[in-house]
Design an enzyme around this catalytic site. Sequence first.
Site, PDB file in Angstrom:
ATOM      1  N   TRP A 175      39.053  69.870  58.759  1.00 58.43           N
ATOM      2  CA  TRP A 175      39.267  69.204  57.455  1.00 58.43           C
ATOM      3  C   TRP A 175      40.587  69.628  56.839  1.00 58.43           C
ATOM      4  O   TRP A 175      41.262  68.840  56.179  1.00 58.43           O
ATOM      5  CB  TRP A 175      38.098  69.453  56.514  1.00 58.43           C
ATOM      6  CG  TRP A 175      36.807  69.025  57.138  1.00 58.43           C
ATOM      7  CD1 TRP A 175      35.688  69.779  57.321  1.00 58.43           C
ATOM      8  CD2 TRP A 175      36.504  67.733  57.709  1.00 58.43           C
ATOM      9  NE1 TRP A 175      34.718  69.040  57.971  1.00 58.43           N
ATOM     10  CE2 TRP A 175      35.195  67.787  58.216  1.00 58.43           C
ATOM     11  CE3 TRP A 175      37.226  66.544  57.845  1.00 58.43           C
ATOM     12  CZ2 TRP A 175      34.583  66.693  58.845  1.00 58.43           C
ATOM     13  CZ3 TRP A 175      36.619  65.455  58.475  1.00 58.43           C
ATOM     14  CH2 TRP A 175      35.318  65.541  58.963  1.00 58.43           C
ATOM     15  N   ASP A 176      40.962  70.877  57.055  1.00 58.53           N
ATOM     16  CA  ASP A 176      42.295  71.299  56.616  1.00 58.53           C
ATOM     17  C   ASP A 176      43.381  70.504  57.326  1.00 58.53           C
ATOM     18  O   ASP A 176      44.366  70.074  56.705  1.00 58.53           O
ATOM     19  CB  ASP A 176      42.506  72.787  56.928  1.00 58.53           C
ATOM     20  CG  ASP A 176      41.839  73.705  55.917  1.00 58.53           C
ATOM     21  OD1 ASP A 176      41.604  73.279  54.772  1.00 58.53           O
ATOM     22  OD2 ASP A 176      41.560  74.867  56.283  1.00 58.53           O
ATOM     23  N   VAL A 177      43.215  70.335  58.626  1.00 60.38           N
ATOM     24  CA  VAL A 177      44.216  69.588  59.399  1.00 60.38           C
ATOM     25  C   VAL A 177      44.267  68.140  58.924  1.00 60.38           C
ATOM     26  O   VAL A 177      45.343  67.596  58.652  1.00 60.38           O
ATOM     27  CB  VAL A 177      43.894  69.664  60.910  1.00 60.38           C
ATOM     28  CG1 VAL A 177      44.812  68.741  61.715  1.00 60.38           C
ATOM     29  CG2 VAL A 177      44.025  71.108  61.409  1.00 60.38           C
TER      30      VAL A 177
END
Lengths: 394, 394
Positions: A175-177
């Site tokens: 999700w960060d990516v």
Amino acid sequence: MTDLGEPRPLSGMRVIELSSFVASPLCGLTLSQLGAEVIRVDPVGGAADVHRWPVAPDGTSIYWTGLNRGKSSVTLDLRSDRGRQALRDLVTAPGEGGGILVTNSGGRDWMSHDRLASARPDVITLELLGRRDGGPAVDYTVNAGLGFPAITGPTGGQGGEQNGGQVVNHVLPAWDVAAGLHAALAVVAAVRDRERTGRGRRIVLPLDDVALATAGTLGYLTEPQIDGSSRPAVGNYVYGTFGRDFPTADGGRVMVVALTTRHFHDLARVTGTRDAVDALESATGADFGTEADRYSYREVLSALFARWFAAHTTDEVTRALAASSVLHERYRTFDQVVAEGDLEANPLFAPLEQPGLGSYLAAAHPATFDGRHMTAGPAPTLGADTDRLTAEGH
Amino acid sequence: MTDLGEPRPLSGMRVIELSSFVASPLCGLTLSQLGAEVIRVDPVGGAADVHRWPVAPDGTSIYWTGLNRGKSSVTLDLRSDRGRQALRDLVTAPGEGGGILVTNSGGRDWMSHDRLASARPDVITLELLGRRDGGPAVDYTVNAGLGFPAITGPTGGQGGEQNGGQVVNHVLPAWDVAAGLHAALAVVAAVRDRERTGRGRRIVLPLDDVALATAGTLGYLTEPQIDGSSRPAVGNYVYGTFGRDFPTADGGRVMVVALTTRHFHDLARVTGTRDAVDALESATGADFGTEADRYSYREVLSALFARWFAAHTTDEVTRALAASSVLHERYRTFDQVVAEGDLEANPLFAPLEQPGLGSYLAAAHPATFDGRHMTAGPAPTLGADTDRLTAEGH
């Protein structure tokens, strides 16, 4: 600054990044690789991520230097009026490609979109939040609350159920990516729009909404609404098609995916199970020409195929599969990927001299434009560009 | 077509998408939400993904309709010269925002970049590959070969090792998602560049290189180069900081992350372990003011904290943590997320009437622009726009 070679697609863009951790630094790195000038601003001494693991023997953060390649670095006392003004000046400085702020430190009146827009009306701000209400969240908490860990990892063996209350966290902070890439895309879309209309934008991107939108689009949140079902845990199988890992005779393991009927026929041929698969199809009335039936009969089929994998070494397995259409790959560890020379053999990687780390093979932007990769130079020393870029530094 | 309301940042862009599976359809969906006109082209009868699971009771693919919302649909006989010419005509039609092809079906001379550029010199093509050499790969095989499954899932209990040959596939196809977003970003960057310079672009994006570049940037492929180490398997712990799941008294489970010293102090206070944590710090000489020592002592600290979690219900735990700075989230399943009303409560979701599925809550683009979400209309019926958009259809 590194010589960027020919003009890159985002040349002329200038982005101020007040950021930490993964998503917003990844946004800046990606924009930098595509040609934007990116200036990371940190509090004096660095943000909370400056020493983050993994670290090199001398304490240099492999993590921080990886995510901040190609950027300039400015440090400011952001508790002081002078420091805050210096940040605002950086963001609102004139110039067609400037006037852009990316931050995960929003919610501060002194650097709000409206405050910045009063100095530069066409400013583009992107604020990355944890939750849309401004509450905190990180990749691992978002994923826990959404549902992926509940259907990841070993099942009781039959699949088709939740994992008996067990949960397995995904290691990759996906999700960060995704949030970092969504942020970069939203900013460039806004820049393209501003270049046509002169209009600024206030963009807000919650990490939680990135995850929800993706899970919704991929169907995970639609199934419960349509028929009350929830995606089952199926261990290492791929949902809805034929795919699974198989252990080999020498202790290796190979991931195999047969998406199409051609892949599936090849898998049966290579494993010497065509007659058995055909007999099974006739006897059950299944149609292995459909993904649905290949998925539905995955355990019987896997048990048939597994005998061939268990009787052959990993090398024999990969050689045989490579001569077929079957999608497959040996499971490896990160150090194996490096040790087997994949990075040297791939023009995506080029040597980078990084103070604190020495020379290593660093990845460029994953796309080629007209056959060329776009690289970023080394990460800056914290604060190295304060004097050059701010009045505060003089 | 849905009324898109006010001009969106990518209005005027027109993208032809010859695509299937996840990454390239997600690219088109995202561009569509941001305002581009997206025309998906399929062979007559649909591509290999048209019936993909999950499916609704009448067989309509929840997967296909989710990823192709807001697009037009054209079907062509791509084995015929007429069909191929019709595709080329769509891509190279005049218009400032046109001349854009996104595809995962590259490697065909009749639709190569050069062939298209001979009709429209400023054409932008993005070809999504499995591997950079043109070989096939999918998310699950890429991830197996890279190393994440080898460090995912339960360890022997002590962490710090590979998982004894066990591998756990990630359920979320994160590389497909990242590739789709990288593709959308690369296309918009190229469009922005073309609007300034008139220049077309040939962009190639291998799924395998998306994964390698991301793993490189995040340090996973740098550690083996710097000191020969490989990221260890640490089960449900978060690497390099303090984070773990805890079971609660009523059989629930909560993910907890303490990134900062403040988070960590709050976690000790809430769990009633401050004295014990302080005593441990003094006796060992550890400094729990650093992420490194909080990570290094994670098992001792977790065992201390776990007693409080095991003695309280999930509701008690989440109420107490919500009154602190500690990052936390209950583990849920996808149907719980839906059943608890998260979608109704979130303006990211809006009702969508989708033929075959009925009405359901569908996600918009995760970012708001000036406070507004951007939605996409329903997915088209396969081939619905062939007559309107191609000479072939008449």
